[in-house]
Design a protein around this motif. Structure first.
Motif, PDB file in Angstrom:
ATOM      1  N   UNK A  35       0.854  -1.174   0.000  1.00  0.00           N
ATOM      2  CA  UNK A  35       0.000   0.000   0.000  1.00  0.00           C
ATOM      3  C   UNK A  35       0.896   1.232   0.000  1.00  0.00           C
ATOM      4  N   UNK A  36       0.396   2.372  -0.507  1.00  0.00           N
ATOM      5  CA  UNK A  36       1.185   3.594  -0.369  1.00  0.00           C
ATOM      6  C   UNK A  36       1.248   3.954   1.111  1.00  0.00           C
ATOM      7  N   UNK A  37       2.344   4.565   1.524  1.00  0.00           N
ATOM      8  CA  UNK A  37       2.539   4.821   2.958  1.00  0.00           C
ATOM      9  C   UNK A  37       1.662   5.950   3.500  1.00  0.00           C
ATOM     10  N   UNK A  38       0.911   6.616   2.638  1.00  0.00           N
ATOM     11  CA  UNK A  38      -0.021   7.643   3.119  1.00  0.00           C
ATOM     12  C   UNK A  38      -1.477   7.169   3.079  1.00  0.00           C
ATOM     13  N   UNK A  39      -1.688   5.882   2.865  1.00  0.00           N
ATOM     14  CA  UNK A  39      -3.037   5.323   2.869  1.00  0.00           C
ATOM     15  C   UNK A  39      -3.620   5.351   4.279  1.00  0.00           C
ATOM     16  N   UNK A  40      -4.948   5.393   4.368  1.00  0.00           N
ATOM     17  CA  UNK A  40      -5.657   5.363   5.646  1.00  0.00           C
ATOM     18  C   UNK A  40      -5.435   4.003   6.312  1.00  0.00           C
ATOM     19  N   UNK A  41      -4.738   3.994   7.451  1.00  0.00           N
ATOM     20  CA  UNK A  41      -4.324   2.728   8.061  1.00  0.00           C
ATOM     21  C   UNK A  41      -5.483   1.916   8.634  1.00  0.00           C
ATOM     22  N   UNK A  42      -6.546   2.569   9.097  1.00  0.00           N
ATOM     23  CA  UNK A  42      -7.703   1.823   9.571  1.00  0.00           C
ATOM     24  C   UNK A  42      -8.335   1.008   8.454  1.00  0.00           C
ATOM     25  N   UNK A  70       0.945   0.397  -8.011  1.00  0.00           N
ATOM     26  CA  UNK A  70       0.019  -0.101  -6.983  1.00  0.00           C
ATOM     27  C   UNK A  70      -1.284  -0.534  -7.643  1.00  0.00           C
ATOM     28  N   UNK A  71      -1.769  -1.713  -7.277  1.00  0.00           N
ATOM     29  CA  UNK A  71      -2.944  -2.317  -7.887  1.00  0.00           C
ATOM     30  C   UNK A  71      -4.190  -2.107  -7.023  1.00  0.00           C
ATOM     31  N   UNK A  89       4.305   0.431   1.911  1.00  0.00           N
ATOM     32  CA  UNK A  89       4.366  -0.332   3.158  1.00  0.00           C
ATOM     33  C   UNK A  89       3.583  -1.624   2.992  1.00  0.00           C
ATOM     34  N   UNK A  90       3.937  -2.598   3.790  1.00  0.00           N
ATOM     35  CA  UNK A  90       3.081  -3.737   4.054  1.00  0.00           C
ATOM     36  C   UNK A  90       2.750  -3.645   5.536  1.00  0.00           C
ATOM     37  N   UNK A  91       1.750  -4.369   5.990  1.00  0.00           N
ATOM     38  CA  UNK A  91       1.304  -4.234   7.367  1.00  0.00           C
ATOM     39  C   UNK A  91       1.162  -5.583   8.046  1.00  0.00           C
ATOM     40  N   UNK A  92       1.315  -5.561   9.363  1.00  0.00           N
ATOM     41  CA  UNK A  92       1.114  -6.749  10.174  1.00  0.00           C
ATOM     42  C   UNK A  92       0.462  -6.360  11.486  1.00  0.00           C
ATOM     43  N   UNK A  93      -0.207  -7.317  12.103  1.00  0.00           N
ATOM     44  CA  UNK A  93      -0.880  -7.081  13.370  1.00  0.00           C
ATOM     45  C   UNK A  93       0.059  -7.422  14.514  1.00  0.00           C
TER      46      UNK A  93
END
Length: 131
Positions: A35-42, A70-71, A89-93
């Motif tokens: 995801x782009x690093x300025x995307x809404x994280x919620x 980005x797709x 970024x990629x994200x993890x919990x």
């Protein structure tokens, strides 16, 4: 997006801090992991399947670096947009934060409660109780 294009001339961050977010289907999201690093994280957390809408958790953002394409996709009720050329970024919990009626966290610790509740400690655990 205006100022987003100026970012191309900059280098991408070398690290990101963990953040507390509440899952939502609202907000702008570009990409589908990365995801782009300025995307809404919620919304990113819901799209990625890490959180449900309304659930709060501590999210870790991993550096993906500059990514050229980005797709867009739709997952878990969140529709993302495509974009080209931006830091990713990629994200993890890290953890689900489950203090009912908590309005603000510092890391994984509840530091304030919703209106009408006060923060107390019960058996070593922070809880929000109705006042």
């Amino acid at each position: 997006k205006g100022s987003r294009n100026l970012r191309i001339l900059q280098t991408c961050p070398s690290s990101y801090s963990d953040v507390t977010v509440t899952g939502t289907t609202g907000g702008s999201v570009w990409g589908s992991s990365p995801y782009t690093d300025d995307s809404s994280l919620g919304a990113v957390a819901v799209h990625a399947g890490l959180l449900q809408v309304g659930q709060t958790g501590l999210i870790r953002r991993y550096v993906y670096g500059y990514y050229s394409s980005y797709t867009a996709s739709t997952r878990n009720g969140v529709t993302t947009m495509s974009y080209s050329g931006f830091c990713g970024i990629t994200v993890g919990l890290v953890s689900i934060l489950s203090v009912s009626n908590c309005s603000s966290y510092s890391g994984s610790t509840c530091v304030s409660c919703n209106y009408g509740y006060s923060l107390t400690s019960s058996a070593g655990t922070q809880v929000c109780v109705r006042t």
